[in-house]
Design a protein around this motif. Structure first.
Motif, PDB file in Angstrom:
ATOM      1  N   ARG A  97       0.706  -0.683   0.160  1.00 38.87           N
ATOM      2  CA  ARG A  97       0.176   0.112   0.482  1.00 38.87           C
ATOM      3  C   ARG A  97       0.951   1.676  -0.346  1.00 38.87           C
ATOM      4  O   ARG A  97       0.148   2.428   0.082  1.00 38.87           O
ATOM      5  N   THR A 141      -7.523   3.406  -4.037  1.00 38.64           N
ATOM      6  CA  THR A 141      -7.668   5.144  -3.921  1.00 38.64           C
ATOM      7  C   THR A 141      -7.655   5.651  -4.892  1.00 38.64           C
ATOM      8  O   THR A 141      -7.950   5.844  -6.019  1.00 38.64           O
ATOM      9  N   MET A 142      -7.697   7.266  -4.385  1.00 43.39           N
ATOM     10  CA  MET A 142      -8.399   8.441  -4.858  1.00 43.39           C
ATOM     11  C   MET A 142      -8.120   8.157  -5.555  1.00 43.39           C
ATOM     12  O   MET A 142      -7.766   9.319  -6.668  1.00 43.39           O
ATOM     13  N   GLY A 143      -6.201   8.687  -5.351  1.00 42.62           N
ATOM     14  CA  GLY A 143      -4.754   8.277  -6.449  1.00 42.62           C
ATOM     15  C   GLY A 143      -5.042   7.313  -7.561  1.00 42.62           C
ATOM     16  O   GLY A 143      -4.387   7.950  -8.702  1.00 42.62           O
ATOM     17  N   TYR A 179       2.310   1.690  -7.864  1.00 44.15           N
ATOM     18  CA  TYR A 179       1.429   1.381  -6.718  1.00 44.15           C
ATOM     19  C   TYR A 179       0.082   1.604  -7.018  1.00 44.15           C
ATOM     20  O   TYR A 179      -1.113   1.036  -6.888  1.00 44.15           O
ATOM     21  N   HIS A 180      -0.001   2.874  -7.631  1.00 39.00           N
ATOM     22  CA  HIS A 180      -1.715   2.899  -7.690  1.00 39.00           C
ATOM     23  C   HIS A 180      -2.618   2.735  -9.143  1.00 39.00           C
ATOM     24  O   HIS A 180      -2.933   2.755  -9.140  1.00 39.00           O
ATOM     25  N   VAL A 235       1.036  11.591   4.623  1.00 44.37           N
ATOM     26  CA  VAL A 235       1.895  12.621   5.223  1.00 44.37           C
ATOM     27  C   VAL A 235       1.129  13.760   6.134  1.00 44.37           C
ATOM     28  O   VAL A 235       2.395  13.761   6.882  1.00 44.37           O
ATOM     29  N   ARG A 238       3.091  11.808   8.780  1.00 44.93           N
ATOM     30  CA  ARG A 238       4.741  11.964   9.293  1.00 44.93           C
ATOM     31  C   ARG A 238       4.608  13.419   9.725  1.00 44.93           C
ATOM     32  O   ARG A 238       5.860  13.977  10.489  1.00 44.93           O
ATOM     33  N   THR A 250       7.721  18.944   6.273  1.00 45.52           N
ATOM     34  CA  THR A 250       8.175  18.078   5.212  1.00 45.52           C
ATOM     35  C   THR A 250       7.374  18.390   4.247  1.00 45.52           C
ATOM     36  O   THR A 250       6.967  17.137   3.530  1.00 45.52           O
ATOM     37  N   TYR A 252       6.715  18.524   0.368  1.00 47.27           N
ATOM     38  CA  TYR A 252       7.249  18.737  -0.965  1.00 47.27           C
ATOM     39  C   TYR A 252       6.545  19.544  -2.207  1.00 47.27           C
ATOM     40  O   TYR A 252       5.843  20.077  -1.984  1.00 47.27           O
ATOM     41  N   ARG A 323       8.913  13.433  -5.694  1.00 49.21           N
ATOM     42  CA  ARG A 323       7.439  12.647  -6.640  1.00 49.21           C
ATOM     43  C   ARG A 323       7.746  13.272  -7.854  1.00 49.21           C
ATOM     44  O   ARG A 323       7.936  14.377  -7.780  1.00 49.21           O
ATOM     45  N   GLU A 325       4.551  14.613  -9.658  1.00 47.59           N
ATOM     46  CA  GLU A 325       2.954  15.053  -9.419  1.00 47.59           C
ATOM     47  C   GLU A 325       3.161  16.427  -9.385  1.00 47.59           C
ATOM     48  O   GLU A 325       3.757  17.886  -9.557  1.00 47.59           O
TER      49      GLU A 325
HETATM   50  N1  USQ Z   1       4.133  14.762   0.775  1.00 45.20           N
HETATM   51  C1  USQ Z   1       5.105  16.177   1.013  1.00 45.20           C
HETATM   52  N2  USQ Z   1       5.634  15.354   2.756  1.00 45.20           N
HETATM   53  C2  USQ Z   1       5.858  14.391   2.822  1.00 45.20           C
HETATM   54  C3  USQ Z   1       4.860  13.076   2.407  1.00 45.20           C
HETATM   55  C4  USQ Z   1       3.812  13.307   1.529  1.00 45.20           C
HETATM   56  O1  USQ Z   1       4.189  17.190   0.623  1.00 45.20           O
HETATM   57  O2  USQ Z   1       6.305  13.886   3.677  1.00 45.20           O
HETATM   58  C5  USQ Z   1       2.984  14.697   0.234  1.00 45.20           C
HETATM   59  C6  USQ Z   1       3.161  14.565  -1.015  1.00 45.20           C
HETATM   60  O3  USQ Z   1       4.151  14.652  -2.700  1.00 45.20           O
HETATM   61  C7  USQ Z   1       1.558  13.594  -2.011  1.00 45.20           C
HETATM   62  C8  USQ Z   1       0.715  13.694  -1.026  1.00 45.20           C
HETATM   63  O4  USQ Z   1       1.484  14.371   0.307  1.00 45.20           O
HETATM   64  O5  USQ Z   1       1.861  15.017  -3.080  1.00 45.20           O
HETATM   65  C9  USQ Z   1       0.050  12.970  -0.433  1.00 45.20           C
HETATM   66  O6  USQ Z   1       1.058  11.705   0.158  1.00 45.20           O
HETATM   67  P1  USQ Z   1       1.126  10.613   0.666  1.00 45.20           P
HETATM   68  O7  USQ Z   1       1.969  10.040   0.869  1.00 45.20           O
HETATM   69  O8  USQ Z   1       0.235  10.670   2.170  1.00 45.20           O
HETATM   70  O9  USQ Z   1       0.199   9.387   1.005  1.00 45.20           O
HETATM   71  P2  USQ Z   1       0.761   8.847  -0.557  1.00 45.20           P
HETATM   72  O10 USQ Z   1       1.508   8.052  -1.470  1.00 45.20           O
HETATM   73  O11 USQ Z   1      -1.166   9.318  -2.265  1.00 45.20           O
HETATM   74  O12 USQ Z   1      -0.830   7.267  -0.727  1.00 45.20           O
HETATM   75  C10 USQ Z   1      -1.283   7.138   0.822  1.00 45.20           C
HETATM   76  C11 USQ Z   1      -1.553   5.596   0.630  1.00 45.20           C
HETATM   77  C12 USQ Z   1      -2.069   5.328  -0.180  1.00 45.20           C
HETATM   78  C13 USQ Z   1      -3.193   5.756  -0.424  1.00 45.20           C
HETATM   79  C14 USQ Z   1      -2.755   6.814  -0.959  1.00 45.20           C
HETATM   80  C15 USQ Z   1      -4.767   7.345  -1.114  1.00 45.20           C
HETATM   81  O13 USQ Z   1      -0.313   5.585   1.380  1.00 45.20           O
HETATM   82  O14 USQ Z   1      -2.270   3.567   0.191  1.00 45.20           O
HETATM   83  O15 USQ Z   1      -3.726   4.762  -1.608  1.00 45.20           O
HETATM   84  O16 USQ Z   1      -2.454   8.031   0.372  1.00 45.20           O
HETATM   85  S1  USQ Z   1      -4.338   8.801  -2.030  1.00 45.20           S
HETATM   86  O17 USQ Z   1      -3.391   9.756  -1.723  1.00 45.20           O
HETATM   87  O18 USQ Z   1      -5.642   9.534  -2.568  1.00 45.20           O
HETATM   88  O19 USQ Z   1      -4.091   8.571  -3.700  1.00 45.20           O
END
Ligand code: USQ
Length: 382
Positions: A97, A141-143, A179-180, A235, A238, A250, A252, A323, A325
């Motif tokens: 995930r 996932t919304m992603g 993953y997405h 996020v 974290r 952090t 991004y 990333r 994005e």
């Molecule tokens: N981000 C930051 N700082 C950080 C970590 C992440 O700015 O320290 C940003 C990322 O660049 C991204 C956003 O926060 O734009 C979301 O990242 P995330 O790591 O919180 O989430 P994501 O990688 O998209 O994945 C998580 C889950 C995944 C689920 C998804 C839902 O790990 O299992 O499917 O959230 S969604 O994001 O809607 O696709």
């Protein structure tokens, strides 16, 4: 039956459904525990083994949760557990995930593809062979949608007009990590199973979840895992761990990345509502599951403010985005299924939630400290 019962959502959902009087069983191959260690980290909250947790849930709450250790990509194992337990509903979380994990290199991308897609096809076939009336609730996932310039519908299909000709197409997807994309492929496979054999499916498009507990987690022995490293942490989780460690949050890139967020409590409550209010027999129900839209910059500001009331001063840092994005974009999502089931009436206060998380994590400061080096992003998506 919860596939992936050992996970961040799986375990709290087992507690919630047991508390609501359901008979709960689950299976897990314990992959996440190993994979988090692989990246030099561990759960920020101490968690028991599955066997110990099941015992604790029995002692503390009187719940009888049945656990099977097993991998859903092994068809015979999955088949035999479903045959034995005869569930009326299967909730499937049993997937790799983490987007960053899938982006590490070829081996990790291939693992995500193989594990997630084969697991889902095994579930589809096992359900069809054993009881085509089983209700499948699949965590997507919304992603899957990416960040399109149109409003994201809450429907598997939509009308399209191309060169003056109209037809029904599957809702367009434009995922941003391997993953997405595995989740998009799962959605397509579930759509075909629904069309061919009438399997009843609820496909959940969930945004990032945050939180250290739900109202059922009343004792440390019932803790669910909590990840905060660059690979497995989401996020908000974290940011909260970073605040406790005094690391500037952090964000991004520009921080305009907008997603639909929800707390762990909201997530398990939404899932309970979906279990107890199933899709109609033979239907394919899509659910856009989140509470509120926020940009990651806004969330950093919320965490900073909540940290102040928890006695912590922390700055907001800007990190080069590892990333690929959009950092500023349109984002609007249709959301009807959960509000119709009463979800929006549930009590919710992100500020309180964040302060509670920070308090829980402050108690684990020494534990978090051990994995400090796993926080800054190293996995580049370019
Ligand atoms: N981000 C930051 N700082 C950080 C970590 C992440 O700015 O320290 C940003 C990322 O660049 C991204 C956003 O926060 O734009 C979301 O990242 P995330 O790591 O919180 O989430 P994501 O990688 O998209 O994945 C998580 C889950 C995944 C689920 C998804 C839902 O790990 O299992 O499917 O959230 S969604 O994001 O809607 O696709």
């Amino acid at each position: 039956m919860i596939l992936g019962i050992d996970g961040y959502l799986g375990w709290p959902l087992a507690l919630r459904l047991s508390a609501a009087g359901h008979k709960v069983s689950g299976m897990d191959n314990l992959f996440t525990r190993k994979a988090v260690q692989e990246v030099g980290s561990d759960s920020g909250l101490p968690i028991l083994t599955m066997e110990e947790r099941v015992r604790a849930a029995k002692e503390l709450k009187g719940f009888r949760i049945k656990f099977y250790r097993g991998d859903i990509t092994k068809y015979k194992k999955l088949y035999s557990v479903i045959k034995k337990e005869k569930p009326d509903t299967i909730i499937d979380f049993a997937e790799e995930r983490s987007a960053p994990y899938s982006m590490r290199d070829h081996m990790h991308a291939a693992y995500a593809m193989q594990n997630n897609i084969v697991g889902t096809i095994n579930l589809i076939y096992a359900a069809r062979e054993l009881n085509a009336n089983i209700r499948i609730i699949k965590m997507g996932t919304m992603g899957e949608y990416g960040t399109p310039n149109f409003d994201i519908p809450e429907a598997p299909y939509m009308k399209a007009l191309l060169d003056g000709k109209e037809d029904i197409i599957t809702t367009p997807k434009w995922a941003g990590s391997w993953y997405h994309w595995t989740k998009v492929h799962d959605t397509n496979n579930l759509l075909l199973a629904n069309k061919l054999w009438g399997l009843t499916v609820t496909n959940i498009m969930q945004g990032p979840v945050y939180g250290t507990r739900t109202k059922d987690i009343t004792d440390q022995r019932l803790f669910t895992r909590f990840d905060f490293d660059e690979t497995w942490g989401t996020v908000v989780n974290r940011y909260c761990a970073e605040a406790v460690l005094g690391i500037p949050l952090t964000v991004y890139g520009k921080g305009g990345q907008t997603r639909g967020f929800l707390s762990l409590e909201d997530s398990v409550e939404a899932l309970r509502l979906l279990v107890e209010n199933p899709a109609e027999k033979g239907a394919f129900r899509t659910v856009n599951q989140f509470r509120e839209l926020f940009s990651v910059m806004q969330l950093a500001e919320y965490v900073q403010t909540a940290a102040k009331s928890a006695g912590i001063d922390v700055g907001i840092g800007h990190v080069d985005n590892p990333r690929v994005e959009k950092e500023e974009h349109y984002y609007n999502v249709e959301r009807k299924v959960l509000p119709d089931l009463g979800f929006d009436k549930l009590k919710h206060n992100i500020r309180e939630e964040l302060v509670g998380m920070l308090m829980d994590l402050k108690e684990q400061r020494q534990r978090l400290e051990q994995y400090r080096s796993a926080i800054m992003p190293k996995t580049m998506w370019r």
